[in-house]
Design a protein around this motif. Structure first.
Motif, PDB file in Angstrom:
ATOM      1  N   VAL A 154       5.470   3.950   2.119  1.00 47.54           N
ATOM      2  CA  VAL A 154       5.146   2.722   1.413  1.00 47.54           C
ATOM      3  C   VAL A 154       5.135   1.557   2.389  1.00 47.54           C
ATOM      4  O   VAL A 154       6.083   1.364   3.159  1.00 47.54           O
ATOM      5  CB  VAL A 154       6.164   2.463   0.282  1.00 47.54           C
ATOM      6  N   VAL A 155       4.054   0.792   2.377  1.00 45.54           N
ATOM      7  CA  VAL A 155       3.954  -0.437   3.159  1.00 45.54           C
ATOM      8  C   VAL A 155       4.451  -1.575   2.274  1.00 45.54           C
ATOM      9  O   VAL A 155       3.907  -1.821   1.195  1.00 45.54           O
ATOM     10  CB  VAL A 155       2.504  -0.704   3.605  1.00 45.54           C
ATOM     11  N   ILE A 156       5.506  -2.266   2.727  1.00 48.81           N
ATOM     12  CA  ILE A 156       6.151  -3.289   1.917  1.00 48.81           C
ATOM     13  C   ILE A 156       5.631  -4.669   2.299  1.00 48.81           C
ATOM     14  O   ILE A 156       5.591  -5.033   3.475  1.00 48.81           O
ATOM     15  CB  ILE A 156       7.683  -3.221   2.086  1.00 48.81           C
ATOM     16  N   LEU A 207       6.422  -3.508   7.695  1.00 49.53           N
ATOM     17  CA  LEU A 207       7.643  -2.860   7.208  1.00 49.53           C
ATOM     18  C   LEU A 207       7.239  -1.675   6.340  1.00 49.53           C
ATOM     19  O   LEU A 207       6.489  -1.834   5.370  1.00 49.53           O
ATOM     20  CB  LEU A 207       8.504  -3.833   6.404  1.00 49.53           C
ATOM     21  N   LEU A 208       7.724  -0.476   6.709  1.00 51.93           N
ATOM     22  CA  LEU A 208       7.418   0.749   5.992  1.00 51.93           C
ATOM     23  C   LEU A 208       8.703   1.395   5.492  1.00 51.93           C
ATOM     24  O   LEU A 208       9.745   1.325   6.161  1.00 51.93           O
ATOM     25  CB  LEU A 208       6.697   1.756   6.900  1.00 51.93           C
ATOM     26  N   ALA A 209       8.625   2.035   4.336  1.00 52.63           N
ATOM     27  CA  ALA A 209       9.758   2.784   3.790  1.00 52.63           C
ATOM     28  C   ALA A 209       9.310   4.208   3.472  1.00 52.63           C
ATOM     29  O   ALA A 209       8.226   4.409   2.904  1.00 52.63           O
ATOM     30  CB  ALA A 209      10.300   2.120   2.532  1.00 52.63           C
ATOM     31  N   TYR A 210      10.148   5.176   3.840  1.00 51.08           N
ATOM     32  CA  TYR A 210       9.896   6.576   3.515  1.00 51.08           C
ATOM     33  C   TYR A 210      11.171   7.138   2.893  1.00 51.08           C
ATOM     34  O   TYR A 210      12.200   7.256   3.561  1.00 51.08           O
ATOM     35  CB  TYR A 210       9.518   7.368   4.763  1.00 51.08           C
ATOM     36  N   GLN A 248       0.847  -1.194   0.000  1.00 51.78           N
ATOM     37  CA  GLN A 248       0.000   0.000   0.000  1.00 51.78           C
ATOM     38  C   GLN A 248       0.879   1.239   0.000  1.00 51.78           C
ATOM     39  O   GLN A 248       1.973   1.240   0.576  1.00 51.78           O
ATOM     40  CB  GLN A 248      -0.923   0.011   1.216  1.00 51.78           C
ATOM     41  N   ILE A 249       0.401   2.287  -0.645  1.00 51.61           N
ATOM     42  CA  ILE A 249       1.078   3.583  -0.663  1.00 51.61           C
ATOM     43  C   ILE A 249       0.187   4.592   0.060  1.00 51.61           C
ATOM     44  O   ILE A 249      -0.996   4.723  -0.257  1.00 51.61           O
ATOM     45  CB  ILE A 249       1.358   4.054  -2.095  1.00 51.61           C
ATOM     46  N   VAL A 250       0.759   5.268   1.052  1.00 46.44           N
ATOM     47  CA  VAL A 250       0.020   6.274   1.815  1.00 46.44           C
ATOM     48  C   VAL A 250       0.660   7.633   1.531  1.00 46.44           C
ATOM     49  O   VAL A 250       1.815   7.864   1.897  1.00 46.44           O
ATOM     50  CB  VAL A 250       0.055   5.973   3.328  1.00 46.44           C
ATOM     51  N   PRO A 251      -0.045   8.541   0.863  1.00 49.16           N
ATOM     52  CA  PRO A 251       0.556   9.829   0.510  1.00 49.16           C
ATOM     53  C   PRO A 251       0.713  10.754   1.705  1.00 49.16           C
ATOM     54  O   PRO A 251      -0.064  10.693   2.659  1.00 49.16           O
ATOM     55  CB  PRO A 251      -0.428  10.410  -0.506  1.00 49.16           C
ATOM     56  N   VAL A 262      -2.864  -1.680   7.757  1.00 49.09           N
ATOM     57  CA  VAL A 262      -1.644  -2.327   7.261  1.00 49.09           C
ATOM     58  C   VAL A 262      -0.385  -1.657   7.808  1.00 49.09           C
ATOM     59  O   VAL A 262       0.709  -2.212   7.686  1.00 49.09           O
ATOM     60  CB  VAL A 262      -1.593  -2.333   5.719  1.00 49.09           C
ATOM     61  N   ALA A 263      -0.515  -0.458   8.407  1.00 52.94           N
ATOM     62  CA  ALA A 263       0.635   0.238   8.980  1.00 52.94           C
ATOM     63  C   ALA A 263       0.777   0.011  10.477  1.00 52.94           C
ATOM     64  O   ALA A 263       1.728   0.490  11.093  1.00 52.94           O
ATOM     65  CB  ALA A 263       0.546   1.733   8.705  1.00 52.94           C
TER      66      ALA A 263
END
Length: 278
Positions: A220-222, A199-202, A7-10, A32-33
Motif C-alpha cells: 500500500v502506498v500511503i 511511504l509504503l506499508a506491507y 494506491q494499492i499494488v497487489p 508512486v512507489a
C-alpha cells in the motif's frame, strides 16, 4: 484518523532462482512507489519451496535489502564476500556497475520466512563500485511503541510517536528507510516523514485500518502529507518502507535496472562477455 491510501499494488505468486516460491509485488511501473522497484516475500515450512535457493546470478544498477524473520541465507559473490544471516538479520548489497552473487538457504532448516526489497540507484551511482554488508539481529535498533507495540529499525532515520530512531544501515540509495513493526489490536502508530517522501506499508500478519490486510497480499502506498497515523484493527506485523523519489526514467530487464534501453543492452553484453563485474 484513517490513513489515506494513495494506491494499492497487489502481490502475485511467482518463482525465482532455482524454483523458490515467492509472493512478488512489482513496482517497476508504479511511479508512486519511487524509489522502490520490487518486494518479494518468501515464506514456507516446506523445504521443497525454497531449498534450491538463488544460484549465481548478476545485478547492475540497483540495491537489494534482504531481511529474514526466520531461517538463514548465505551470500557469496565475485568480490570474495561470503556472509550468512539468520533469523532477524539482514543483508544489504549495492550492485552498482555489477555483481555476480548467490543466496542459498541452509539445508537443515525447516522454515524460511523473509523479504527482499529492490531499491533503485540514481543514474549518478549506477556504475559505482559494488558494496555489501551483513547486519546481525543484535545490531538492529529496537523501538518500544507502547502497550505491547514495537519496531525493529533496519535502515534509515525514523520518527515514530514523536521519538527519533536510527537504524544500523545509513547509506541506502535515495535515503531509503526500512522497519519491521508489531502493533496489538487497537493500538496506533504515528509516523513523520518529509512530505515528498514515498511511504509504503506491507502487512504480513493482521490488519491495519480497514483496508490494509495480510490476507489481501498487497503493498500500500500511503498518502501521508508528512504524517501517517496507522491503526491496528487486529494484532498486526508489517513492514514500513520510506524513501526520496528519484524521478528518473527506469529501464529494466531481469536483474538489470538502468535508465535507458541502450544501457540495458550494454549490461547484457557485458554479462555475456564476462566484463559486467570488472
Amino acid at each position: 484518523m484513517e490513513t489515506q491510501v494513495k494506491q494499492i499494488v497487489p502481490a502475485h505468486p511467482a518463482a525465482d532462482g532455482d524454483g523458490v516460491k515467492i509472493q512478488r509485488t512489482s513496482l517497476f511501473n508504479q511511479p508512486v512507489a519511487d524509489p522502490f522497484l520490487l518486494l518479494d516475500e518468501l515464506g514456507s515450512d516446506n523445504p521443497e519451496d525454497y531449498i534450491g535457493g538463488f544460484p549465481p546470478h548478476p545485478h547492475r544498477g540497483m540495491e537489494t535489502l534482504t531481511y529474514l524473520k526466520q531461517g538463514s541465507l548465505t551470500h557469496t559473490d565475485h568480490m570474495g564476500n561470503k556472509g550468512a544471516i539468520s533469523s532477524g538479520g539482514a543483508q544489504w548489497m549495492s550492485a552498482g556497475r555489477g555483481v555476480i552473487h548467490s543466496e542459498m538457504p541452509a539445508r537443515e532448516q525447516q522454515r524460511l520466512h523473509g523479504f527482499q526489497l529492490w531499491i533503485n540507484l540514481p543514474a549518478s551511482q549506477k556504475m559505482q563500485p559494488p558494496q555489501y554488508r551483513d547486519i546481525e539481529r543484535q545490531q538492529m535498533t529496537e523501538a518500544t511503541l507502547g502497550n505491547g507495540g514495537y519496531a525493529t529499525i533496519i535502515a534509515g532515520a525514523w520518527q515514530l510517536n514523536q521519538q527519533q530512531y536510527q537504524g544500523p544501515l545509513t547509506t541506502l540509495a535515495a535515503d531509503a528507510r526500512y522497519l519491521d513493526a508489531f502493533l496489538p489490536a487497537g493500538e496506533s502508530l504515528s509516523v513523520s516523514l518529509p512530505e515528498n517522501y514515498t511511504l509504503l506499508a506491507y502487512v504480513y500478519q493482521g490488519q491495519l485500518n480497514t483496508r490494509i490486510s495480510s490476507g489481501s497480499q498487497m503493498l500500500v502506498v500511503i498518502d501521508h502529507q508528512g504524517t501517517a497515523d496507522i491503526h491496528a484493527t487486529q494484532d498486526s506485523s508489517f513492514l514500513l518502507l520510506a524513501g526520496q523519489p528519484l524521478a528518473e526514467p527506469v529501464a529494466h530487464y531481469g536483474p538489470f535496472v538502468m535508465n535507458t534501453s541502450e544501457e540495458i543492452e550494454q549490461a547484457i553484453r557485458d554479462y555475456q562477455n564476462g566484463t559486467l563485474a570488472l
